[in-house]
Motif scaffolding. Structure first.
Motif, PDB file in Angstrom:
ATOM      1  N   ASN A   7      44.628  37.702  60.118  1.00  0.00           N
ATOM      2  CA  ASN A   7      43.439  38.701  60.034  1.00  0.00           C
ATOM      3  C   ASN A   7      43.459  39.627  58.815  1.00  0.00           C
ATOM      4  OD1 ASN A   7      42.543  37.102  61.929  1.00  0.00           O
ATOM      5  ND2 ASN A   7      42.389  38.288  63.809  1.00  0.00           N
ATOM      6  N   ASP A   8      45.069  39.811  58.277  1.00  0.00           N
ATOM      7  CA  ASP A   8      44.562  40.801  57.104  1.00  0.00           C
ATOM      8  C   ASP A   8      44.297  40.271  55.792  1.00  0.00           C
ATOM      9  OD1 ASP A   8      45.847  42.647  59.051  1.00  0.00           O
ATOM     10  OD2 ASP A   8      47.740  42.492  58.419  1.00  0.00           O
ATOM     11  N   ILE A   9      43.507  41.099  55.089  1.00  0.00           N
ATOM     12  CA  ILE A   9      43.019  40.017  53.986  1.00  0.00           C
ATOM     13  C   ILE A   9      44.019  40.486  52.592  1.00  0.00           C
ATOM     14  CG2 ILE A   9      41.787  41.064  52.340  1.00  0.00           C
ATOM     15  CD1 ILE A   9      39.573  41.807  54.269  1.00  0.00           C
ATOM     16  N   ILE A  10      44.468  39.351  52.272  1.00  0.00           N
ATOM     17  CA  ILE A  10      45.486  38.328  51.728  1.00  0.00           C
ATOM     18  C   ILE A  10      45.295  40.423  49.940  1.00  0.00           C
ATOM     19  CG2 ILE A  10      46.521  37.524  49.690  1.00  0.00           C
ATOM     20  CD1 ILE A  10      45.920  35.304  51.366  1.00  0.00           C
ATOM     21  N   SER A  11      46.004  40.995  49.420  1.00  0.00           N
ATOM     22  CA  SER A  11      46.230  41.812  48.400  1.00  0.00           C
ATOM     23  C   SER A  11      45.106  40.950  46.939  1.00  0.00           C
ATOM     24  CB  SER A  11      47.160  42.578  47.903  1.00  0.00           C
ATOM     25  OG  SER A  11      47.722  42.328  47.718  1.00  0.00           O
ATOM     26  N   ASP A  12      45.089  41.543  46.331  1.00  0.00           N
ATOM     27  CA  ASP A  12      45.088  40.853  44.701  1.00  0.00           C
ATOM     28  C   ASP A  12      46.364  40.712  44.162  1.00  0.00           C
ATOM     29  OD1 ASP A  12      41.916  40.869  45.045  1.00  0.00           O
ATOM     30  OD2 ASP A  12      42.113  43.199  43.194  1.00  0.00           O
ATOM     31  N   ALA A  13      46.477  41.692  43.449  1.00  0.00           N
ATOM     32  CA  ALA A  13      48.055  41.339  43.873  1.00  0.00           C
ATOM     33  C   ALA A  13      49.090  39.994  44.647  1.00  0.00           C
ATOM     34  CB  ALA A  13      49.520  42.224  43.808  1.00  0.00           C
ATOM     35  N   GLY A  20      49.114  31.933  40.787  1.00  0.00           N
ATOM     36  CA  GLY A  20      49.548  31.564  39.540  1.00  0.00           C
ATOM     37  C   GLY A  20      48.978  32.116  38.408  1.00  0.00           C
ATOM     38  N   TYR A  21      48.254  32.224  38.713  1.00  0.00           N
ATOM     39  CA  TYR A  21      47.051  33.287  37.460  1.00  0.00           C
ATOM     40  C   TYR A  21      46.289  34.191  37.918  1.00  0.00           C
ATOM     41  CZ  TYR A  21      46.207  27.848  37.408  1.00  0.00           C
ATOM     42  OH  TYR A  21      46.285  26.640  37.154  1.00  0.00           O
ATOM     43  N   LYS A  22      46.035  34.683  36.582  1.00  0.00           N
ATOM     44  CA  LYS A  22      45.466  35.994  36.641  1.00  0.00           C
ATOM     45  C   LYS A  22      44.173  35.975  36.992  1.00  0.00           C
ATOM     46  CE  LYS A  22      49.237  38.987  34.808  1.00  0.00           C
ATOM     47  NZ  LYS A  22      49.578  39.983  33.699  1.00  0.00           N
ATOM     48  N   ASN A  23      43.747  35.550  36.255  1.00  0.00           N
ATOM     49  CA  ASN A  23      41.678  35.123  35.679  1.00  0.00           C
ATOM     50  C   ASN A  23      41.670  34.723  37.187  1.00  0.00           C
ATOM     51  OD1 ASN A  23      39.602  33.280  35.220  1.00  0.00           O
ATOM     52  ND2 ASN A  23      39.632  34.190  33.194  1.00  0.00           N
ATOM     53  N   PRO A  24      40.645  35.943  37.676  1.00  0.00           N
ATOM     54  CA  PRO A  24      39.750  35.040  38.803  1.00  0.00           C
ATOM     55  C   PRO A  24      38.696  34.110  39.194  1.00  0.00           C
ATOM     56  CG  PRO A  24      39.371  37.600  38.178  1.00  0.00           C
ATOM     57  CD  PRO A  24      39.870  37.010  36.675  1.00  0.00           C
ATOM     58  N   SER A  25      38.463  33.447  38.207  1.00  0.00           N
ATOM     59  CA  SER A  25      37.729  32.090  38.386  1.00  0.00           C
ATOM     60  C   SER A  25      38.908  30.638  38.371  1.00  0.00           C
ATOM     61  CB  SER A  25      37.010  32.016  37.335  1.00  0.00           C
ATOM     62  OG  SER A  25      37.625  31.888  35.870  1.00  0.00           O
ATOM     63  N   GLN A  27      41.672  32.114  40.311  1.00  0.00           N
ATOM     64  CA  GLN A  27      42.289  31.589  41.127  1.00  0.00           C
ATOM     65  C   GLN A  27      40.914  30.950  42.298  1.00  0.00           C
ATOM     66  OE1 GLN A  27      42.215  36.352  41.687  1.00  0.00           O
ATOM     67  NE2 GLN A  27      43.962  36.344  40.610  1.00  0.00           N
ATOM     68  N   CYS A  28      39.822  31.551  41.950  1.00  0.00           N
ATOM     69  CA  CYS A  28      39.142  30.833  42.872  1.00  0.00           C
ATOM     70  C   CYS A  28      39.305  29.193  42.493  1.00  0.00           C
ATOM     71  CB  CYS A  28      37.701  31.301  42.853  1.00  0.00           C
ATOM     72  SG  CYS A  28      37.737  32.688  42.755  1.00  0.00           S
ATOM     73  N   ARG A  29      39.109  28.796  41.548  1.00  0.00           N
ATOM     74  CA  ARG A  29      39.352  27.361  41.801  1.00  0.00           C
ATOM     75  C   ARG A  29      40.794  26.643  42.298  1.00  0.00           C
ATOM     76  NH1 ARG A  29      38.966  25.700  35.401  1.00  0.00           N
ATOM     77  NH2 ARG A  29      41.053  26.734  35.830  1.00  0.00           N
ATOM     78  N   SER A  30      41.982  27.704  41.953  1.00  0.00           N
ATOM     79  CA  SER A  30      43.323  27.281  42.827  1.00  0.00           C
ATOM     80  C   SER A  30      42.923  26.977  44.344  1.00  0.00           C
ATOM     81  CB  SER A  30      43.994  28.527  42.269  1.00  0.00           C
ATOM     82  OG  SER A  30      45.543  27.835  43.163  1.00  0.00           O
ATOM     83  N   LEU A  31      42.523  28.273  45.099  1.00  0.00           N
ATOM     84  CA  LEU A  31      42.261  28.290  46.022  1.00  0.00           C
ATOM     85  C   LEU A  31      41.365  26.993  46.399  1.00  0.00           C
ATOM     86  CD1 LEU A  31      41.459  31.924  46.894  1.00  0.00           C
ATOM     87  CD2 LEU A  31      43.802  30.963  47.200  1.00  0.00           C
ATOM     88  N   ARG A  42      31.960  40.629  44.971  1.00  0.00           N
ATOM     89  CA  ARG A  42      31.113  41.233  43.077  1.00  0.00           C
ATOM     90  C   ARG A  42      31.767  41.119  42.275  1.00  0.00           C
ATOM     91  NH1 ARG A  42      27.075  45.913  44.713  1.00  0.00           N
ATOM     92  NH2 ARG A  42      26.315  45.835  42.746  1.00  0.00           N
ATOM     93  N   ASP A  43      32.467  41.801  42.120  1.00  0.00           N
ATOM     94  CA  ASP A  43      33.402  41.065  40.489  1.00  0.00           C
ATOM     95  C   ASP A  43      34.582  40.376  40.373  1.00  0.00           C
ATOM     96  OD1 ASP A  43      36.043  40.791  42.076  1.00  0.00           O
ATOM     97  OD2 ASP A  43      36.798  42.626  42.050  1.00  0.00           O
ATOM     98  N   GLY A  44      33.644  39.443  40.591  1.00  0.00           N
ATOM     99  CA  GLY A  44      34.290  37.980  40.478  1.00  0.00           C
ATOM    100  C   GLY A  44      35.886  37.039  41.654  1.00  0.00           C
ATOM    101  N   ARG A  45      36.490  38.284  42.599  1.00  0.00           N
ATOM    102  CA  ARG A  45      37.681  37.888  43.040  1.00  0.00           C
ATOM    103  C   ARG A  45      37.400  37.309  43.866  1.00  0.00           C
ATOM    104  NH1 ARG A  45      41.578  39.532  39.873  1.00  0.00           N
ATOM    105  NH2 ARG A  45      41.674  41.421  38.028  1.00  0.00           N
ATOM    106  N   PRO A  46      37.734  36.164  43.958  1.00  0.00           N
ATOM    107  CA  PRO A  46      38.447  36.040  45.513  1.00  0.00           C
ATOM    108  C   PRO A  46      38.831  36.907  46.908  1.00  0.00           C
ATOM    109  CG  PRO A  46      40.513  34.513  44.368  1.00  0.00           C
ATOM    110  CD  PRO A  46      40.319  35.930  43.278  1.00  0.00           C
ATOM    111  N   ARG A  47      39.075  36.508  48.006  1.00  0.00           N
ATOM    112  CA  ARG A  47      39.164  37.466  49.313  1.00  0.00           C
ATOM    113  C   ARG A  47      39.338  36.720  50.748  1.00  0.00           C
ATOM    114  NH1 ARG A  47      41.904  40.719  47.907  1.00  0.00           N
ATOM    115  NH2 ARG A  47      40.247  42.262  47.456  1.00  0.00           N
ATOM    116  N   THR A  48      40.107  36.443  50.716  1.00  0.00           N
ATOM    117  CA  THR A  48      40.406  35.629  51.403  1.00  0.00           C
ATOM    118  C   THR A  48      41.425  36.346  52.912  1.00  0.00           C
ATOM    119  OG1 THR A  48      40.719  33.893  52.271  1.00  0.00           O
ATOM    120  CG2 THR A  48      42.350  34.210  50.760  1.00  0.00           C
TER     121      THR A  48
END
Length: 77
Positions: A7-13, A20-25, A27-31, A42-48
């Motif tokens: 249940n731990d949230i995956i860090s941004d790093a 394999g992407y730095k760009n949040p959009s 990253q979202c597409r890859s997921l 809200r900053d556009g980064r994915p969270r899972t």
């Protein structure tokens, strides 16, 4: 924090490393392409969570067998 590592949230790093992407959009597409559930902050980064990453919804549906909605009536004999 959480009771189990699943249940731990995956860090941004880690998201960056896993996708394999730095760009949040991207990253979202890859997921999304991998069928991994996530929310977009809200900053556009994915969270899972690690549970969603290790056991994607797209794979769970295949395992459960959602494609066969009718019961096996032959088993009633």
């Amino acid at each position: 924090m959480s009771d189990s590592p699943e249940n731990d949230i995956i860090s941004d790093a880690d998201i960056e490393t896993l996708t394999g992407y730095k760009n949040p959009s991207k990253q979202c597409r890859s997921l999304r392409d991998a069928g991994i559930f996530f929310i977009t902050r809200r900053d556009g980064r994915p969270r899972t969570t690690w549970e969603h990453f290790n056991n994607p919804l797209s794979q769970r549906q295949k395992i459960i067998g959602c494609g066969n909605p009718e019961p096996n009536f032959g088993a009633l004999d």
